[in-house]
Design a protein around this motif. Structure first.
Motif, PDB file in Angstrom:
ATOM      1  N   LYS A   1       0.857  -1.177   0.000  1.00  0.00           N
ATOM      2  CA  LYS A   1       0.000   0.000   0.000  1.00  0.00           C
ATOM      3  C   LYS A   1       0.898   1.234   0.000  1.00  0.00           C
ATOM      4  N   LEU A   2       0.391   2.316  -0.566  1.00  0.00           N
ATOM      5  CA  LEU A   2       1.167   3.552  -0.660  1.00  0.00           C
ATOM      6  C   LEU A   2       0.439   4.704   0.028  1.00  0.00           C
ATOM      7  N   LEU A   3       1.217   5.624   0.593  1.00  0.00           N
ATOM      8  CA  LEU A   3       0.675   6.917   0.993  1.00  0.00           C
ATOM      9  C   LEU A   3       0.870   7.875  -0.182  1.00  0.00           C
TER      10      LEU A   3
ATOM     11  N   ARG B   1       5.835   3.697   1.464  1.00  0.00           N
ATOM     12  CA  ARG B   1       5.295   2.398   1.079  1.00  0.00           C
ATOM     13  C   ARG B   1       5.281   1.441   2.259  1.00  0.00           C
ATOM     14  N   GLN B   2       4.222   0.682   2.396  1.00  0.00           N
ATOM     15  CA  GLN B   2       4.206  -0.414   3.361  1.00  0.00           C
ATOM     16  C   GLN B   2       3.931  -1.706   2.617  1.00  0.00           C
ATOM     17  N   VAL B   3       4.865  -2.627   2.677  1.00  0.00           N
ATOM     18  CA  VAL B   3       4.636  -3.954   2.115  1.00  0.00           C
ATOM     19  C   VAL B   3       3.812  -4.740   3.119  1.00  0.00           C
ATOM     20  N   THR B   4       2.640  -5.197   2.699  1.00  0.00           N
ATOM     21  CA  THR B   4       1.755  -5.884   3.647  1.00  0.00           C
ATOM     22  C   THR B   4       1.948  -7.393   3.632  1.00  0.00           C
TER      23      THR B   4
ATOM     24  N   TYR C   1      -4.685  -3.150  -2.396  1.00  0.00           N
ATOM     25  CA  TYR C   1      -3.233  -3.072  -2.422  1.00  0.00           C
ATOM     26  C   TYR C   1      -2.754  -3.373  -3.836  1.00  0.00           C
TER      27      TYR C   1
END
Lengths: 238, 238
Positions: free
Chosen positions: B69-71, B76-79, B98
């Motif tokens: 997911k991106l802001l 970036r957060q890899v989920t 995502y």
DNA sequence: CGCAAACTTGATGTTGCTCAAGCTAGGTGG
DNA sequence: CCACCTAGCTTGAGCAACATCAAGTTTGCG
């Protein structure tokens, strides 16, 4: 009907209003009601502990639950707050993977897991409903991963306030939202310390994005600004 | 690269080995096979973007996917990382929440969502399997919330290594694990920066908990010490 | 062999944590 | 009904962990 009432007598509850029943036929709803029992718990009570054998599924009927996980040295992560309508214990693990505690006085509807699983297999549409609920939890958890991994303190607090506001299905302007959990719970939910949560709330108040009228209640004065802040937009010097 | 392949034209894949089929009868498996199509994607390709309409369910047959997911500003957060056997797209949302990209070359099995949902409603036991899978994802996500909210950099990296080791179902001593994702991906998964991940790996190497023989591979020398570290036990001065 | 991308290491900076001290509200008992 | 008392909240000062910025170094590929 057959609903067992434990341990305190609970007055009239409209079973057909239970979340698990919504959208199901009369017969299916009757099936579900037949395997329920109601419980009332005082604020602060523990419903179950991480690691305990899990043989039940609970629905929150009234009040708010807090779920958390612990590290051996006591660091705590609150993984969620559950208000009325939420289910807990759907995972087919043998033991609970988090601890559940009552934040306010709570009324719970308890289903024996084995009976619940029979419903999943036999009641048409029931599995889909449960799957939908679980998928939604997963989506929320992924949003929270983004928050915990990548957002600043101010962004986290803003996100939290908006989440609370949304949960309480408010209109947009001058929402007064109920915040039954303490600052400590908020901090452990957002991966911050109490002090940082306090300071950030104070800052938001100073910038007139919110008001803090009483304990347990927060007024959102500038919803748009909070949204911008929550997703990393403008900084407001925060 | 977008090799769209009709199932029957790909003799080398044993469909009955697909995760979604495991434990189901021959007839049910045939039903599933009838709605699949195989795809092959090169490393680095995007499978779908956050926000795009989601009308498919994918199973990873071979290779590794990365979800993130991106802001708005690019944080970036890899989920999650998905290797063979995992399903993606089970949530009944209208759009992807995502982005999915191929880390290695990837073979995917694609199901049309509508057909997949019909299976859920009609094939006995199928809904349970899918629910179990989703619940497991949720449990993993909650573990990750604890990691992101409360663990130190060293604890995060240690946890990650153990997770990789477990996924590859290794024995306990001197495991050599495959780490197909880059340092950047690891950092964004753990809520850290590349530099911190590198430094922490170097430290673990210095303390002889791991070895870094080649790119894409890490050897675990002291499993127990890593476990202690991952759950916040002894510090090793890390 | 050369090049670009990924990785590693070092020096410095900043956010949020820790420790410490008041403050406030709500509940209790006199 | 009021004073006290305690748990939770708020604020401040200093610090540490991790981020940022800036070079190198390795690796894999053409």
């Amino acid at each position: 009907m057959l609903a067992h009432v434990v341990p305190n007598a609970v007055p009239k509850v409209d079973f057909s209003a239970l979340a698990v029943c919504r959208g199901l036929g009369r017969e299916a709803a009757t099936n579900i009601m037949a395997i329920t029992s109601l419980q009332k718990r005082a604020a602060g009570e523990t419903i179950f502990w991480e690691g305990d054998p899990a043989d039940s599924v609970f629905e929150v009927v009234k009040g708010t639950l807090r779920l958390h996980k612990l590290l051996p040295d006591g660091r705590r992560q609150v993984t969620g707050f559950l208000c009325a309508g939420h289910l807990v214990g759907l995972a087919p693990e043998g033991t609970w993977v988090y601890t559940a505690e009552a934040i306010t006085e709570v009324t719970l509807c308890r289903y024996r897991r084995s009976a619940f699983e029979r419903l999943i297999d036999t009641v048409p549409g029931f599995a889909r409903r449960v799957l939908t609920a679980t998928s939604h939890e997963l989506r929320v958890a992924q949003d929270q991963m983004l928050l915990l991994g990548r957002k600043t303190a101010a962004e986290r607090v803003a996100s939290f306030l908006l989440l609370m506001a949304e949960q309480q299905g408010g209109g947009d302007d001058a929402e007064s939202i109920s915040v039954p959990m303490g600052r400590n719970d908020i901090a452990d939910y957002l991966g911050l310390t109490v002090e940082t949560v306090c300071r950030t709330l104070t800052q938001l108040k100073r910038h007139e994005l919110i008001e803090l009228p009483t304990h347990g209640r927060i007024v959102i004065r500038d919803h748009d600004a909070l949204e911008a802040l929550a997703s990393g937009g403008i900084g407001f010097g925060l």
